[in-house]
Design a protein around this motif. Structure first.
Motif, PDB file in Angstrom:
ATOM      1  N   LYS A 147      13.384  -4.019   1.956  1.00 50.87           N
ATOM      2  CA  LYS A 147      13.855  -3.246   3.105  1.00 50.87           C
ATOM      3  C   LYS A 147      14.112  -1.797   2.712  1.00 50.87           C
ATOM      4  CE  LYS A 147      17.714  -3.125   6.394  1.00 50.87           C
ATOM      5  NZ  LYS A 147      18.989  -3.802   6.789  1.00 50.87           N
ATOM      6  N   ALA A 148      14.693  -1.601   1.518  1.00 50.77           N
ATOM      7  CA  ALA A 148      14.963  -0.244   1.032  1.00 50.77           C
ATOM      8  C   ALA A 148      13.667   0.535   0.828  1.00 50.77           C
ATOM      9  CB  ALA A 148      15.757  -0.311  -0.275  1.00 50.77           C
ATOM     10  N   CYS A 149      12.652  -0.144   0.309  1.00 52.90           N
ATOM     11  CA  CYS A 149      11.350   0.505   0.085  1.00 52.90           C
ATOM     12  C   CYS A 149      10.717   0.944   1.402  1.00 52.90           C
ATOM     13  CB  CYS A 149      10.416  -0.442  -0.661  1.00 52.90           C
ATOM     14  SG  CYS A 149      10.916  -0.782  -2.359  1.00 52.90           S
ATOM     15  N   VAL A 150      10.833   0.101   2.410  1.00 52.87           N
ATOM     16  CA  VAL A 150      10.313   0.445   3.733  1.00 52.87           C
ATOM     17  C   VAL A 150      11.089   1.627   4.310  1.00 52.87           C
ATOM     18  CG1 VAL A 150      10.163  -0.364   6.123  1.00 52.87           C
ATOM     19  CG2 VAL A 150       9.415  -1.844   4.252  1.00 52.87           C
ATOM     20  N   GLN A 151      12.400   1.567   4.173  1.00 55.53           N
ATOM     21  CA  GLN A 151      13.279   2.619   4.691  1.00 55.53           C
ATOM     22  C   GLN A 151      12.959   3.970   4.060  1.00 55.53           C
ATOM     23  OE1 GLN A 151      17.709   1.875   5.508  1.00 55.53           O
ATOM     24  NE2 GLN A 151      17.771   2.969   3.569  1.00 55.53           N
ATOM     25  N   ALA A 152      12.597   3.959   2.783  1.00 55.14           N
ATOM     26  CA  ALA A 152      12.308   5.193   2.054  1.00 55.14           C
ATOM     27  C   ALA A 152      10.833   5.580   2.107  1.00 55.14           C
ATOM     28  CB  ALA A 152      12.756   5.053   0.597  1.00 55.14           C
ATOM     29  N   GLY A 153       9.997   4.719   2.719  1.00 54.30           N
ATOM     30  CA  GLY A 153       8.574   5.006   2.797  1.00 54.30           C
ATOM     31  C   GLY A 153       7.863   4.877   1.465  1.00 54.30           C
ATOM     32  N   ALA A 154       8.427   4.070   0.554  1.00 53.76           N
ATOM     33  CA  ALA A 154       7.822   3.867  -0.772  1.00 53.76           C
ATOM     34  C   ALA A 154       7.311   2.437  -0.860  1.00 53.76           C
ATOM     35  CB  ALA A 154       8.851   4.139  -1.875  1.00 53.76           C
ATOM     36  N   VAL A 155       6.319   2.120  -0.026  1.00 60.32           N
ATOM     37  CA  VAL A 155       5.857   0.743   0.088  1.00 60.32           C
ATOM     38  C   VAL A 155       5.106   0.291  -1.164  1.00 60.32           C
ATOM     39  CG1 VAL A 155       4.612  -0.869   1.570  1.00 60.32           C
ATOM     40  CG2 VAL A 155       5.682   1.119   2.562  1.00 60.32           C
ATOM     41  N   ASP A 156       4.558   1.232  -1.932  1.00 60.81           N
ATOM     42  CA  ASP A 156       3.893   0.842  -3.176  1.00 60.81           C
ATOM     43  C   ASP A 156       4.881   0.191  -4.132  1.00 60.81           C
ATOM     44  OD1 ASP A 156       5.092   3.382  -3.214  1.00 60.81           O
ATOM     45  OD2 ASP A 156       4.014   3.947  -5.028  1.00 60.81           O
ATOM     46  N   TYR A 157       6.138   0.643  -4.110  1.00 50.91           N
ATOM     47  CA  TYR A 157       7.186  -0.013  -4.894  1.00 50.91           C
ATOM     48  C   TYR A 157       7.514  -1.370  -4.281  1.00 50.91           C
ATOM     49  CZ  TYR A 157       8.411   3.787  -8.098  1.00 50.91           C
ATOM     50  OH  TYR A 157       8.389   4.720  -9.109  1.00 50.91           O
ATOM     51  N   GLY A 158       7.514  -1.420  -2.955  1.00 48.90           N
ATOM     52  CA  GLY A 158       7.809  -2.684  -2.284  1.00 48.90           C
ATOM     53  C   GLY A 158       6.815  -3.766  -2.655  1.00 48.90           C
ATOM     54  N   LYS A 159       5.567  -3.384  -2.880  1.00 48.79           N
ATOM     55  CA  LYS A 159       4.553  -4.376  -3.269  1.00 48.79           C
ATOM     56  C   LYS A 159       4.860  -5.000  -4.623  1.00 48.79           C
ATOM     57  CE  LYS A 159       0.760  -1.836  -1.674  1.00 48.79           C
ATOM     58  NZ  LYS A 159      -0.671  -1.544  -1.704  1.00 48.79           N
ATOM     59  N   LYS A 160       5.601  -4.261  -5.460  1.00 48.76           N
ATOM     60  CA  LYS A 160       5.992  -4.820  -6.755  1.00 48.76           C
ATOM     61  C   LYS A 160       6.933  -6.011  -6.584  1.00 48.76           C
ATOM     62  CE  LYS A 160       5.572  -0.384  -9.186  1.00 48.76           C
ATOM     63  NZ  LYS A 160       6.256   0.640 -10.007  1.00 48.76           N
ATOM     64  N   ALA A 161       7.642  -6.015  -5.453  1.00 47.50           N
ATOM     65  CA  ALA A 161       8.545  -7.131  -5.175  1.00 47.50           C
ATOM     66  C   ALA A 161       7.782  -8.393  -4.791  1.00 47.50           C
ATOM     67  CB  ALA A 161       9.512  -6.746  -4.053  1.00 47.50           C
ATOM     68  N   LEU A 162       6.478  -8.274  -4.570  1.00 54.54           N
ATOM     69  CA  LEU A 162       5.661  -9.436  -4.211  1.00 54.54           C
ATOM     70  C   LEU A 162       4.964 -10.045  -5.417  1.00 54.54           C
ATOM     71  CD1 LEU A 162       3.991  -8.126  -0.924  1.00 54.54           C
ATOM     72  CD2 LEU A 162       6.163  -9.331  -1.200  1.00 54.54           C
ATOM     73  N   HIS A 165       5.293 -12.199 -11.425  1.00 59.24           N
ATOM     74  CA  HIS A 165       5.779 -11.796 -12.745  1.00 59.24           C
ATOM     75  C   HIS A 165       6.019 -10.297 -12.737  1.00 59.24           C
ATOM     76  CE1 HIS A 165       4.751 -15.785 -14.145  1.00 59.24           C
ATOM     77  NE2 HIS A 165       3.520 -15.628 -13.682  1.00 59.24           N
ATOM     78  N   ASN A 166       7.287  -9.905 -12.742  1.00 61.11           N
ATOM     79  CA  ASN A 166       7.636  -8.482 -12.759  1.00 61.11           C
ATOM     80  C   ASN A 166       8.835  -8.266 -13.675  1.00 61.11           C
ATOM     81  OD1 ASN A 166      10.242  -8.420 -10.954  1.00 61.11           O
ATOM     82  ND2 ASN A 166       8.760  -9.648  -9.783  1.00 61.11           N
ATOM     83  N   VAL A 167       9.024  -7.024 -14.080  1.00 64.00           N
ATOM     84  CA  VAL A 167      10.087  -6.701 -15.046  1.00 64.00           C
ATOM     85  C   VAL A 167      11.402  -6.389 -14.342  1.00 64.00           C
ATOM     86  CG1 VAL A 167       8.448  -5.813 -16.733  1.00 64.00           C
ATOM     87  CG2 VAL A 167       9.469  -4.239 -15.063  1.00 64.00           C
ATOM     88  N   TYR A 168      11.441  -6.535 -13.021  1.00 61.49           N
ATOM     89  CA  TYR A 168      12.631  -6.141 -12.268  1.00 61.49           C
ATOM     90  C   TYR A 168      13.520  -7.324 -11.871  1.00 61.49           C
ATOM     91  CZ  TYR A 168       9.476  -2.200 -11.909  1.00 61.49           C
ATOM     92  OH  TYR A 168       8.601  -1.178 -12.201  1.00 61.49           O
ATOM     93  N   GLY A 169      13.077  -8.531 -12.190  1.00 57.00           N
ATOM     94  CA  GLY A 169      13.862  -9.708 -11.832  1.00 57.00           C
ATOM     95  C   GLY A 169      13.803 -10.033 -10.352  1.00 57.00           C
ATOM     96  N   LEU A 170      12.760  -9.551  -9.674  1.00 61.85           N
ATOM     97  CA  LEU A 170      12.619  -9.781  -8.239  1.00 61.85           C
ATOM     98  C   LEU A 170      11.846 -11.066  -7.954  1.00 61.85           C
ATOM     99  CD1 LEU A 170      11.765  -6.140  -7.113  1.00 61.85           C
ATOM    100  CD2 LEU A 170      13.941  -7.338  -6.831  1.00 61.85           C
TER     101      LEU A 170
END
Length: 381
Positions: A147-162, A165-170
């Motif tokens: 939601k924060a990524c959408v709010q900030a218009g940084a959807v490329d970061y939001g895709k990392k949440a999908l 295996h990621n280094v952010y614990g998401l």
């Protein structure tokens, strides 16, 4: 008399009552439970909560769980970022959950999102090394990050949440994906939608009815029949029970293109899932009968709709009939081959008045004016 006998290709179209489709959105809820772990800082106990099936999360004794709303914090994103890093790097203690929630809530720019993802990575390392927690963050927090990524218009970061295996614990969730897809719909960004759908496939995230609703809407708005056909196969193959609103979009698209074969196939799928029609799906079937040059059958469909829906929906029926006369002919004409357009125009100019006449004979009052039927003859090259 069985209305079903009117149609050869769609025998089940008219057998059911035509009632309002009221799809309830799917809501997911999780219950938080907790156990205790020993704090490395001062020998006291700190609660570690986790959402059932969603992985573990840390929780300091006096703060809210990740399953609750963020507390009010007046600090800026940078101040919250500094507080969290000071807590885990200098004090070697778990920061308050409210800080991370508030950081997500306050993100307004791409720079804010960069700080958020950096702090998530640092927190994941801290949880691994200090708390011995190997699982990802709670699902609710991960959706808040999207939601924060959408709010900030940084959807490329939001895709990392999908990413599984990621280094952010998401933890990838379809809820997070739907937030990103809703952003793509608002931006009319087909390319972004395709990218998100690719992420879902690569990370084996289960598709949901709500996902189909958004994807079909994007394809319809972009007038991309090939793409809606591609994704419809994927949703059907996955066994997703499409909502009535999704079928409305799909059938309306097929009727607008004059694609009879697809329209009746979609109607067959719809009738397998739902016995009751919506106003839109019923009118799409009426358009299908007009394309087959069966105005009486089309009139019978509309009569059934008129009889089955309450008076509160009468205006919606009138609006759909108005669109059938004033908008649909021009839309479907665009998709006809040039050599077929003259014959198509002639049939509509005969069949639409016949439809309105049949409705009048059936006692269905209509305020539609035939003068609004303005179909322009094709211009010869």
């Amino acid at each position: 008399m069985q209305i079903a006998a009117l149609a050869r290709r769609a025998p089940r179209i008219l057998t059911a009552h035509f009632l309002i489709a009221e799809d309830a959105s799917l809501h997911s809820s999780s219950h938080c439970r907790s156990f205790r772990t020993f704090s490395l800082q001062n020998g006291s106990f700190a609660e570690i909560g986790h959402s059932n099936g969603c992985g573990l999360q840390y929780q300091w004794p006096h703060t809210a769980s990740f399953c609750s709303a963020p507390a009010d914090v007046d600090d800026t994103v940078k101040e919250l970022y500094d507080k969290i890093l000071k807590s885990i790097k200098v004090e070697r203690s778990a920061p308050q959950n409210a800080w991370l929630w508030s950081l997500c809530e306050k993100c307004k720019s791409r720079e804010d999102i960069k700080l958020l993802f950096d702090v998530l990575e640092q927190l994941r390392i801290f949880r691994l090394s200090n708390l011995r927690i190997h699982d990802n963050f709670n699902c609710s927090l991960c959706q808040e990050v999207a939601k924060a990524c959408v709010q900030a218009g940084a959807v490329d970061y939001g895709k990392k949440a999908l990413c599984r295996h990621n280094v952010y614990g998401l933890t990838p969730t379809i809820g997070s994906a739907n937030q990103l897809l809703s952003y793509a719909k608002a931006q009319k960004d087909v390319k972004l939608m395709v990218g998100i759908m690719n992420h879902l496939r690569k990370n084996n995230l289960p598709l949901q009815p709500g996902t189909a609703d958004i994807v079909f809407s994007i394809c319809y708005d972009a007038d991309n029949w090939e793409l809606i056909s591609k994704y419809s196969k994927r949703f059907v193959k996955a066994g997703v029970k499409l909502r009535k609103t999704t079928f409305d979009i799909w059938m309306e698209f097929a009727s607008k293109r004059g694609d009879l074969e697809s329209l009746w196939k979609i109607e067959e799928l719809r009738s397998d899932m739902y016995k009751q029609h919506t106003i839109k799906s019923g009118f799409c079937c009426a358009k299908g009968f007009l394309l087959e040059q069966k105005p009486d059958s089309a009139a019978s469909v509309i009569q059934a709709i008129n009889q089955s829906f309450p008076d509160s929906k009468r205006q919606d029926i009138v609006d759909e009939l108005q669109k059938l006369v004033t908008e649909w002919p021009a839309e479907v004409l665009k998709h006809q081959k040039m050599e077929d357009q003259k014959a198509f125009i002639s049939s509509l100019k005969a069949d639409i008045p016949a439809l309105l006449s049949s409705l009048s004979n059936m006692g269905v009052k209509s305020s539609v004016n035939l003068e609004d039927l303005n179909i322009t003859e094709p211009v010869s090259c």
